[in-house]
Design a protein around this motif. Structure first.
Motif, PDB file in Angstrom:
ATOM      1  N   THR A 189      -5.259   4.969   2.136  1.00 28.56           N
ATOM      2  CA  THR A 189      -4.086   4.096   2.000  1.00 28.56           C
ATOM      3  C   THR A 189      -4.363   3.072   0.904  1.00 28.56           C
ATOM      4  O   THR A 189      -4.617   1.894   1.180  1.00 28.56           O
ATOM      5  N   PRO A 190      -4.335   3.487  -0.352  1.00 27.30           N
ATOM      6  CA  PRO A 190      -4.703   2.578  -1.448  1.00 27.30           C
ATOM      7  C   PRO A 190      -3.617   1.541  -1.709  1.00 27.30           C
ATOM      8  O   PRO A 190      -2.421   1.763  -1.455  1.00 27.30           O
ATOM      9  N   TYR A 233       0.843  -1.195   0.000  1.00 26.17           N
ATOM     10  CA  TYR A 233       0.000   0.000   0.000  1.00 26.17           C
ATOM     11  C   TYR A 233       0.882   1.250   0.000  1.00 26.17           C
ATOM     12  O   TYR A 233       2.121   1.173   0.045  1.00 26.17           O
ATOM     13  N   ALA A 287      -9.301   4.182   3.099  1.00 20.91           N
ATOM     14  CA  ALA A 287      -9.514   4.919   1.858  1.00 20.91           C
ATOM     15  C   ALA A 287      -8.310   5.776   1.500  1.00 20.91           C
ATOM     16  O   ALA A 287      -8.018   5.992   0.313  1.00 20.91           O
ATOM     17  N   MET A 291      -3.915  -0.309  -9.157  1.00 26.39           N
ATOM     18  CA  MET A 291      -2.996  -1.232  -8.495  1.00 26.39           C
ATOM     19  C   MET A 291      -2.307  -2.116  -9.539  1.00 26.39           C
ATOM     20  O   MET A 291      -2.939  -2.599 -10.483  1.00 26.39           O
ATOM     21  N   SER A 314      -9.060   0.176 -11.284  1.00 23.70           N
ATOM     22  CA  SER A 314      -7.997   0.105 -10.289  1.00 23.70           C
ATOM     23  C   SER A 314      -6.652   0.478 -10.900  1.00 23.70           C
ATOM     24  O   SER A 314      -6.338   0.113 -12.040  1.00 23.70           O
ATOM     25  N   THR A 324      -1.086  -0.432  -3.971  1.00 23.37           N
ATOM     26  CA  THR A 324      -0.309  -0.123  -5.179  1.00 23.37           C
ATOM     27  C   THR A 324       0.153  -1.383  -5.907  1.00 23.37           C
ATOM     28  O   THR A 324       0.361  -1.359  -7.117  1.00 23.37           O
TER      29      THR A 324
END
Length: 779
Positions: free
Chosen positions: A497-498, A421, A495, A521, A519, A500
């Motif tokens: 801390t998305p 994250y 929210a 990510m 996304s 990656t």
């Protein structure tokens, strides 16, 4: 009238020549001089004017040398005033101009200015003298007062002294000359001027200046500065240097100043202690490279240069590389295998190695994940929470420390993965795990985010869930930064801390990927993890440089910077096995055969987890056959293995080929012989395909086998083959084994020749000598 310098005829009263620009000397006819009673020849007037010319030239030259144009202009004006005094504008004839003698000062002459110091005997300073009378009866002429000329000369001397003080004395005395890279910080205020120069003392004329926060002792022992955030940058052209006012508003504090020469690209560093208002600082620093000291010159042609000292970054990369090799020895090389007939793919050994800056200090930490699962017969022996072990390693003060130690996440279906994250630009580790609840029917489950703080990862936020199977009740609690939080605060933290990255460690084939098309990510599958790990190992070897030399790391012959593969060896374990065989009731006999199997080691005699597992597998096969053979009975309905010989036919790098020879007896006149082979990657202990081991595609190998067997059969009239038999032989991957010369296919008795001919071993692919193809390989 005429110019006495270039001879141009000029109008009466002209002061400066319109052609050469020099002051004009009016030539007075001799008769006019005599009529006026002049005592001196016109040449004395020319000397006076020449002195004026010299004063003007000296003033202009001083202005160019010292860049003090204003002062020089004033000196030139004074010089012209001196010339005006010698030849006033209102003069109408020779009698109105009262000539003055200007001659070098004699050693015994009195000072011309009261209180002025005596001049040395060889002084060339031009001093006005009292004229000597030409005859006793002639009256002494009236001499003009030399005030303007004196002022001009004093101005010139002042300009020269200023230039000496500003430009010469610093070089001679070193009063405010400092050197780039010195350990003591320079005390500076907003008015401090920095004048950078090169090693020859020449002003830099085009350069960039950066101010960066000083995060630690700026100059390490290896000479590499430790820089923080760059807060300001300016570009400077010209030779005037710069002041700290040019950076704009900067807070007081400790900085590193980096000056980058625009012509050479050289970077120079100095520490700065900045206080905007302090009044005790030097107003000017002249900075240049420190002169080379005696003994610092390049080594003599026959002298070995001093060994390169590794930097801190190189030492860190070497420590990370050594840790990866340690994990490889314990868990195996990065590899993947298929499970459940190809339904799943999993990473084994060192599953992932990535360099990531977890604390944002400009230096990378090492993220590693290793497989802690056991695989048997294409399936996972036991699903467990710690199936993949995750760690982060940090090089601190010359020591490698483990700053994170947890297991990856896994789903109920058996997939394993690791999320990465990001929070406020800083990478964050995250995972979920089951706890041990106090009550037997309560399930305890946790999710957490972890960030690197100082010397270890700390819990940034955590959610704790409890579910009671008896009552169906579920409860949750939250903590952020060690303080109890609400579910709304937890949701806000999540929210902000998305995710990656998602590293898939064990995935279901055909079902990989997120369902969220929006996304951002990055999803890294099993093969992407292997690629990332290989690239990280290469980067560590390259970045470590001399820090790996002499520590067991070497490069391959191609010189691509990769560490050479570990070398392996083996020993053949042989044993005489005695057993009872039979062809029916009262037809038993005892028989003894020499059986064998290999045991692999590293070249230094040691082993690792991968080798240990492989050796156990080979030994278990041997002992299983021996036990079954010694317990065999004629009417038991099973075949008896009378010969078990496993031999190594090929060992190159980490690739080994084990050929297994078996004699099978089930009663009757004789037993039957069989040969099959297996290729192993010794770094992982896993089986690999012949095409991967030998670098030949499967389709090519099958075609070569067809042609080679047909060629072989043509050499003996007792041999024959048909398309069905050829396809059966060539299409069986277990029939191929390798030798140092090429690839061999095993042909069982009866397939192309009578039983009495035994096994036929045929070269189907040669590594070098093509004449071997289609011929018999030695047993």
């Amino acid at each position: 009238m005429f110019c006495t310098s270039c001879g141009k005829e000029l109008a009466e009263g002209t002061k400066f020549c319109t052609q050469c620009g020099k002051p004009v000397v009016r030539v007075v006819p001799r008769e006019e001089q005599a009529g006026a009673g002049a005592a001196m020849a016109p040449a004395s007037e020319e000397e006076a004017v020449a002195s004026s010319n010299e004063s003007v030239a000296a003033a202009e030259e001083a202005a160019a040398d010292t860049k003090a144009a204003a002062v020089a202009e004033e000196a030139a004006a004074d010089a012209r005033a001196a010339e005006e005094a010698l030849w006033p504008t209102g003069a109408e004839d020779a009698s109105s101009a009262e000539p003055t003698h200007v001659m070098p000062q004699q050693a015994d002459a009195a000072p011309w200015v009261t209180g002025a110091p005596q001049q040395p005997a060889d002084s060339t300073r031009m001093m006005p003298q009292q004229p000597a009378p030409s005859a006793p009866q002639q009256a002494s002429p009236h001499t003009k007062k030399p005030i303007a000329l004196i002022a001009a000369i004093v101005g010139i001397v002042a300009v020269i002294l200023i230039g000496v003080c500003v430009f010469v004395l610093p070089h001679l005395t070193g009063g405010n000359v400092v050197f780039f890279g010195q350990r003591d910080a320079l005390a500076c205020s907003v008015v401090t001027r920095i004048q950078p120069r090169d090693a020859l003392g020449n002003d830099l004329t085009s350069y960039v200046v950066r101010l960066a926060e000083r995060t630690a002792d700026n100059m390490e022992d290896d000479g590499v500065p430790t820089l923080g955030e760059v807060i300001s940058e300016i570009r400077v052209t010209g030779t005037g240097g710069f002041t700290f006012e040019d950076f704009g508003e900067i807070p007081d504090g400790e900085y590193t100043m980096v000056i980058i020469d625009g012509e050479t690209g050289e970077e120079y560093y100095n520490d700065i202690d900045y206080d905007h208002d302090q009044t005790t600082t030097n107003e000017t620093y002249i900075i240049q490279p420190e002169p080379e000291r005696e003994g610092d010159s390049a080594p003599a042609p026959n002298e070995e240069p001093a060994p390169e000292r590794p930097t801190e970054d190189q030492l860190a990369y070497a420590a990370y590389y050594d840790k990866c090799q340690e994990l490889i020895e314990q868990y195996g090389e990065p590899a993947s295998i298929d499970l459940y007939d190809g339904q799943e793919t999993m990473l084994t050994g060192l599953a992932l190695a990535e360099l990531i800056d977890f604390d944002g200090d400009g230096s990378d930490e090492l993220l590693t994940i290793v497989c802690n699962l056991e695989v048997q017969d294409g399936a996972i022996a036991e699903l467990k929470h710690d199936g993949y072990l995750v760690a982060v390693w940090d090089y601190q003060d010359g020591e490698l420390l483990q700053v994170y130690d947890r297991a990856s996440e896994f789903s109920n279906g058996g997939a394993y993965f690791q999320y990465l994250y990001e929070r406020e630009g800083t990478p964050v580790m995250g995972t979920s795990w089951y706890g041990e609840a106090a009550e037997p029917m309560v399930e305890e489950y946790h999710s957490g985010f972890f960030m690197l703080e100082d010397e270890a990862f700390e819990t940034a936020a955590q959610c704790n869930s409890f579910f009671n199977y008896d009552t169906g009740d579920s409860t949750e609690s939250f903590a952020i930064g060690g303080t109890e939080a609400t579910s709304e605060q937890w949701d806000a933290f999540v929210a902000e801390t998305p995710a990656t990255h998602c590293y898939s460690l064990l995935q279901f084939n055909g079902d990989f990927g997120t369902e969220d098309e929006g996304s951002t990510m990055e999803e890294v599958d099993v093969y992407g993890c292997m690629t990332a790990t290989d690239e990280t190992l290469d980067e560590l070897v390259s970045g470590a440089g001399p820090a790996l030399e002499g520590e067991g790391a070497s490069t391959d012959e191609a010189g691509d910077g990769q560490a050479s593969a570990a070398a392996y060896a083996y020993e053949l374990i042989e044993e005489d096995v005695t057993f009872t065989s039979s062809q029916g009731v009262d037809m038993e006999w005892d028989e003894t055969q020499r059986w064998s199997y290999p045991r692999f080691t590293r070249e230094d005699g040691g082993t690792d987890a991968a080798l240990d597992a492989l050796n156990e597998e080979l030994q278990a096969s041997f002992e299983g056959d021996r036990e079954a053979t010694q317990a065999w009975e004629f009417d038991g309905g099973t075949t008896q293995v009378t010969v078990h010989r496993d031999t190594v036919t090929y060992l190159e790098g980490n690739i080994a080929c084990v050929r297994s020879e078996r004699w099978i007896f089930a009663g009757g006149a004789h037993g039957n012989e069989s040969m099959r082979a297996t290729f192993y990657d010794l770094s992982t202990g896993e089986r690999i395909a012949v095409e991967d081991a030998c670098g030949v595609s499967w389709d090519t190998l099958v075609q070569e086998a067809h042609a080679a067997i047909e060629t072989y059969c043509e050499q003996d009239p007792n041999f024959s083959c048909n398309a069905t038999t050829l396809s059966e032989i060539a299409g069986d991957p277990e029939r191929y084994y390798a030798t140092a010369d090429g690839i061999v296919v095993c042909v069982d008795p009866y397939q192309i020749a009578p039983y009495s001919y035994g096994m036929q071993l045929i070269y189907v692919h040669a590594f070098e000598d093509e004449s071997l193809v289609g011929t018999a390989a030695p047993l």
